[in-house]
Write a protein that holds these residues in place. Sequence first.
Motif, PDB file in Angstrom:
ATOM      1  N   PHE A 193      46.963 -70.877   9.122  1.00  0.00           N
ATOM      2  CA  PHE A 193      48.371 -70.509   8.987  1.00  0.00           C
ATOM      3  C   PHE A 193      49.104 -71.737   8.453  1.00  0.00           C
ATOM      4  CE2 PHE A 193      46.452 -67.805  12.084  1.00  0.00           C
ATOM      5  CZ  PHE A 193      47.048 -66.569  11.933  1.00  0.00           C
ATOM      6  N   HIS A 194      49.855 -71.556   7.360  1.00  0.00           N
ATOM      7  CA  HIS A 194      50.453 -72.721   6.705  1.00  0.00           C
ATOM      8  C   HIS A 194      51.648 -72.306   5.864  1.00  0.00           C
ATOM      9  CE1 HIS A 194      48.959 -72.196   2.366  1.00  0.00           C
ATOM     10  NE2 HIS A 194      48.677 -71.082   3.003  1.00  0.00           N
ATOM     11  N   ASP A 195      52.408 -73.312   5.448  1.00  0.00           N
ATOM     12  CA  ASP A 195      53.414 -73.087   4.406  1.00  0.00           C
ATOM     13  C   ASP A 195      53.187 -74.113   3.313  1.00  0.00           C
ATOM     14  OD1 ASP A 195      55.431 -71.842   3.070  1.00  0.00           O
ATOM     15  OD2 ASP A 195      57.042 -72.415   4.443  1.00  0.00           O
ATOM     16  N   THR A 196      53.472 -73.720   2.098  1.00  0.00           N
ATOM     17  CA  THR A 196      53.119 -74.537   0.941  1.00  0.00           C
ATOM     18  C   THR A 196      54.092 -75.680   0.670  1.00  0.00           C
ATOM     19  OG1 THR A 196      54.153 -72.805  -0.409  1.00  0.00           O
ATOM     20  CG2 THR A 196      51.753 -72.765  -0.220  1.00  0.00           C
ATOM     21  N   VAL A 197      55.147 -75.789   1.464  1.00  0.00           N
ATOM     22  CA  VAL A 197      56.053 -76.943   1.358  1.00  0.00           C
ATOM     23  C   VAL A 197      55.958 -77.823   2.599  1.00  0.00           C
ATOM     24  CG1 VAL A 197      57.700 -75.874  -0.236  1.00  0.00           C
ATOM     25  CG2 VAL A 197      57.986 -75.561   2.244  1.00  0.00           C
ATOM     26  N   CYS A 198      54.907 -77.612   3.375  1.00  0.00           N
ATOM     27  CA  CYS A 198      54.709 -78.386   4.604  1.00  0.00           C
ATOM     28  C   CYS A 198      53.730 -79.527   4.340  1.00  0.00           C
ATOM     29  CB  CYS A 198      54.166 -77.463   5.701  1.00  0.00           C
ATOM     30  SG  CYS A 198      53.520 -78.328   7.149  1.00  0.00           S
TER      31      CYS A 198
END
Length: 214
Positions: A6-11
């Motif tokens: 689980f991730h976000d691409t601006v993290c």
Amino acid sequence: MLIDIFHDTVCPWCRIGKKHLFDALAQRQEQEINIRWHPFLLDNTVPIEGYEFRSFMQNRKGMKAEEMQQMFDSAQRAGEAAGVKLDFDKISLAVNTKLSHQLIALAPSNVKNDVVEAIYKAYFEDGLNIGNIDVIVAIGTAYQMDASELRLQLNDDAAVDKVVAESTFARLNGINSVPFFVINNKVKVNGSYSVKAFLETLNRAALLDIPAKI
């Protein structure tokens, strides 16, 4: 071995965590690894055109400019130690990440991990607006995805809704921050961890997956 990420691409910590995990996996040399990427939208209220990055981050974090720079410097040092570049001076926009997660979902399985890394690079090294469809299509076509078909797929409202629904589902199931990893549906890792810590966790997950002897 099954790994849900689980991730976000601006993290930035998601990029660091990804690198640590993949370095650990390379040391284990698993014969079969199935990685499933899941969106976790840190802020879905950001418009398509984005917000000015530093002022947005200051308001979001409630920090003074000096405190925020210290936060960036800390993440940058951690990135350098992991072997990934995080150039916060290049980033001019805080962006909405729905399109980038759509691209990851659409990417063929044999290049999906590479597409994830290409998106991270576009944002953290090149300072590109990964909330812009032209930028996302350019990344997809670099991995032999058809530009015309990709534009149609990215403009599909149902696909957008699916990204939002997946992110919401993660939050409803107790995931409050990313990166977050689930290994073999049993072992959970919340945070970027070190390579050594990931190795220990992967070993533990593998042992749990071994059937008990009768």
